[in-house]
Design a protein around this motif. Structure first.
Motif, PDB file in Angstrom:
ATOM      1  N   TYR A 450       0.825  -1.205   0.000  1.00 43.74           N
ATOM      2  CA  TYR A 450       0.000   0.000   0.000  1.00 43.74           C
ATOM      3  C   TYR A 450       0.867   1.266   0.000  1.00 43.74           C
ATOM      4  O   TYR A 450       0.542   2.252  -0.676  1.00 43.74           O
ATOM      5  CB  TYR A 450      -0.915   0.000   1.220  1.00 43.74           C
ATOM      6  CG  TYR A 450      -1.830   1.195   1.312  1.00 43.74           C
ATOM      7  CD1 TYR A 450      -2.983   1.291   0.533  1.00 43.74           C
ATOM      8  CD2 TYR A 450      -1.531   2.258   2.175  1.00 43.74           C
ATOM      9  CE1 TYR A 450      -3.814   2.397   0.613  1.00 43.74           C
ATOM     10  CE2 TYR A 450      -2.359   3.364   2.263  1.00 43.74           C
ATOM     11  CZ  TYR A 450      -3.497   3.423   1.485  1.00 43.74           C
ATOM     12  OH  TYR A 450      -4.309   4.524   1.570  1.00 43.74           O
ATOM     13  N   CYS A 458      -4.426  -1.550  -5.387  1.00 43.91           N
ATOM     14  CA  CYS A 458      -5.742  -1.446  -6.036  1.00 43.91           C
ATOM     15  C   CYS A 458      -5.986  -2.618  -6.985  1.00 43.91           C
ATOM     16  O   CYS A 458      -7.107  -3.136  -7.091  1.00 43.91           O
ATOM     17  CB  CYS A 458      -5.851  -0.134  -6.806  1.00 43.91           C
ATOM     18  SG  CYS A 458      -5.847   1.340  -5.760  1.00 43.91           S
ATOM     19  N   TYR A 460      -4.823  -5.626  -6.594  1.00 43.22           N
ATOM     20  CA  TYR A 460      -5.173  -6.764  -5.747  1.00 43.22           C
ATOM     21  C   TYR A 460      -6.681  -6.802  -5.516  1.00 43.22           C
ATOM     22  O   TYR A 460      -7.328  -7.848  -5.631  1.00 43.22           O
ATOM     23  CB  TYR A 460      -4.459  -6.664  -4.397  1.00 43.22           C
ATOM     24  CG  TYR A 460      -3.053  -7.213  -4.352  1.00 43.22           C
ATOM     25  CD1 TYR A 460      -2.719  -8.388  -5.024  1.00 43.22           C
ATOM     26  CD2 TYR A 460      -2.058  -6.569  -3.620  1.00 43.22           C
ATOM     27  CE1 TYR A 460      -1.435  -8.890  -4.966  1.00 43.22           C
ATOM     28  CE2 TYR A 460      -0.773  -7.073  -3.554  1.00 43.22           C
ATOM     29  CZ  TYR A 460      -0.459  -8.236  -4.231  1.00 43.22           C
ATOM     30  OH  TYR A 460       0.806  -8.741  -4.172  1.00 43.22           O
ATOM     31  N   ARG A 461      -7.230  -5.652  -5.193  1.00 41.15           N
ATOM     32  CA  ARG A 461      -8.665  -5.585  -4.910  1.00 41.15           C
ATOM     33  C   ARG A 461      -9.499  -5.884  -6.151  1.00 41.15           C
ATOM     34  O   ARG A 461     -10.518  -6.581  -6.084  1.00 41.15           O
ATOM     35  CB  ARG A 461      -9.019  -4.203  -4.352  1.00 41.15           C
ATOM     36  CG  ARG A 461      -8.457  -3.935  -2.965  1.00 41.15           C
ATOM     37  CD  ARG A 461      -9.082  -2.723  -2.323  1.00 41.15           C
ATOM     38  NE  ARG A 461      -8.829  -1.511  -3.094  1.00 41.15           N
ATOM     39  CZ  ARG A 461      -9.253  -0.302  -2.736  1.00 41.15           C
ATOM     40  NH1 ARG A 461      -9.962  -0.149  -1.615  1.00 41.15           N
ATOM     41  NH2 ARG A 461      -8.975   0.753  -3.484  1.00 41.15           N
ATOM     42  N   THR A 465     -12.004  -9.068  -6.684  1.00 42.59           N
ATOM     43  CA  THR A 465     -13.410  -8.845  -7.042  1.00 42.59           C
ATOM     44  C   THR A 465     -13.788  -9.621  -8.300  1.00 42.59           C
ATOM     45  O   THR A 465     -14.861 -10.237  -8.363  1.00 42.59           O
ATOM     46  CB  THR A 465     -13.669  -7.343  -7.267  1.00 42.59           C
ATOM     47  OG1 THR A 465     -13.327  -6.624  -6.074  1.00 42.59           O
ATOM     48  CG2 THR A 465     -15.120  -7.103  -7.613  1.00 42.59           C
TER      49      THR A 465
END
Length: 480
Positions: A450, A458, A460-461, A465
């Motif tokens: 981070y 971002c 990773y997210r 998802t």
């Protein structure tokens, strides 16, 4: 290829390869319980030479098919003919040299095992053609099914043979069963008719590509297998048994990742015509792989210690705990280098891979011999980490970027950034109680990502998802 199809293809490749490695790991676990380190060392010697002979069939004609496509039957038949001819020739050579190998290592059983393994050379020459066609056609689900079924067949035959007291012959029986099963299924699923035919107008291109790939494989073989040779020759079968098991454990994840990258990446790279697009795609692939695999190998290092090894494999295998960390370094960089290897092959430049591998091989061999004499199996593993981990990576990317005209710095940053993030995370979590190490490491690692690379955080997210949405859609589709 659409992102959703890419994710789906990646899932099936990962599933198939993971199933293969899982069954192989279970097989090794059972055999480690039933066999002695010396018996493990005997089969380790056999695999060193088996790996050498498969250099001439693995990723040669199959890689050419992925590069060239399956539309022209003349090229397909030529690749099939060349691969089968090579398989038969080297099967006979393997039988001929087997007594010499047995005498060299003073292990008569090695001779008999190599003769038995010669059949698998022919089977592999056919298998890689069939799977090359399937990979080019992106039949990833079918490839996963083949891996699963042949893996189960190999596992069951190996365990049954071991329980019956067949010792290291269990490996030969299991491997042959797996190859036969895989060949039958791959030929069926590929949906092509193959003829022994080699026209002069296509012969030179096929042979030239395959020879360049073989040269690359020879160098890679020296780098990836002669450490086992050095251990077996200078330290004995028992030490090779320890080293072989540690190598199998640390390379399990890299084998999965490399298979996914090769089967998914090379067909896609081959279909990208724009040089700038290829550069950008390669950068993104390397970046995502590095940030995914670096923390996984670090977690593996944290949870594999003397206690866990003794619990899983028995106390006789505790010596492998000291060499696993160094082999993990090589395993990580081996994964990082795979996309570049695939890109060069997809662009018709396997000779660059050959040059890099053959250049680094003599240095690696010297390092293995010096390491064996000065530090035993620990010395060999340190040489592997430094020469094949860091040195090989720097040289390969320098050579590749030079030939392709791309920025070296651009690619080295994603290669090494995740490792710099994992080092403080490892240092802060290593001395905690065993249960808390993975938890604290994961927290510190994500904080580091981070801070140092918020864009990657971002991603990773986003990836999480996408994976969640795909799984939910699959479940909804199955329920309906």
């Amino acid at each position: 290829m659409k992102p959703k199809s890419l994710l789906k293809g990646g899932f099936w490749i990962t599933f198939g390869t993971f199933a293969t490695r899982f069954f192989s790991l279970i097989s090794s676990l059972v055999l480690a319980r039933l066999l002695s380190p010396k018996e493990f060392g005997v089969i380790g010697i056999v695999y060193v030479f088996w790996s050498f002979f498969t250099l001439f069939t693995q990723d040669t004609a199959g890689a050419f098919i992925i590069y060239k496509g399956v539309e022209d039957p003349h090229f397909l038949n030529a690749a099939y003919t060349v691969s089968l001819s090579i398989g038969l020739i080297f099967a006979f050579i393997m039988v001929a040299v087997s007594p010499l190998v047995g005498n060299f290592f003073n292990e008569p059983s090695v001779t008999q095992l190599l003769i038995a393994f010669s059949l698998n050379i022919v089977l592999s020459s056919l298998y890689y053609v069939y799977t090359g066609v399937m990979t080019r056609q992106m039949q990833y689900r079918e490839l996963a099914n083949i891996s699963l079924i042949s893996g189960v067949a190999r596992l069951l035959s190996t365990i049954i043979s071991a329980v019956l007291g067949l010792s290291y012959w269990s490996f030969a029986i299991g491997d042959t069963t797996g190859w036969i099963t895989g060949c039958i299924l791959a030929k069926h699923y590929s949906g092509r008719r193959y003829r022994i035919k080699l026209l002069p107008e296509v012969r030179d291109e096929v042979v030239s590509y395959c020879l360049a790939t073989v040269k690359s494989n020879l160098g890679f073989y020296a780098n990836a297998n002669l450490d086992n040779f050095a251990v077996g020759k200078f330290l004995g079968s028992a030490m090779l048994g320890y080293y072989s098991l540690a190598y199998q454990l640390t390379m399990a994840l890299s084998t999965v990742f490399n298979s996914v990258i090769s089967q998914l990446g090379m067909p896609i790279f081959a279909q990208l015509s724009d040089d700038k697009q290829q550069e950008d795609v390669l950068y993104k692939v390397v970046e995502q792989i590095a940030f995914l695999t670096a923390p996984l190998y670090a977690l593996f290092f944290l949870i594999i210690n003397e206690n866990s090894i003794a619990l899983i494999f028995g106390s006789k295998w505790i010596p492998i705990a000291t060499i696993i960390p160094w082999l993990l370094v090589f395993a990580y960089f081996r994964v990082i280098n795979t996309p570049l290897n695939n890109m060069l092959s997809a662009k018709g430049l396997p000779k660059v891979n050959a040059k890099v591998n053959l250049h680094i091989a003599p240095i690696a061999v010297i390092g293995f011999v010096v390491g064996a004499h000065t530090g035993g199996i620990l010395g060999v593993s340190i040489a592997v980490a430094l020469i094949l981990g860091i040195g090989w990576t720097l040289y390969w990317w320098w050579m590749g970027c030079k030939v392709l005209g791309w920025s070296l710095k651009k690619f080295l940053i994603p290669c090494f950034t995740p490792t710099f993030i994992t080092i403080p995370a490892l240092a802060l979590s290593f001395y905690l109680p065993f249960v808390f190490r993975p938890i604290l490491f994961t927290l510190i690692y994500f904080v580091g990502v981070y801070v140092i690379s918020p864009s990657q955080f971002c991603k990773y997210r986003v990836l999480a998802t996408q994976a969640k949405d795909w799984i939910i859609s699959k479940r909804a589709g199955n329920s309906s």
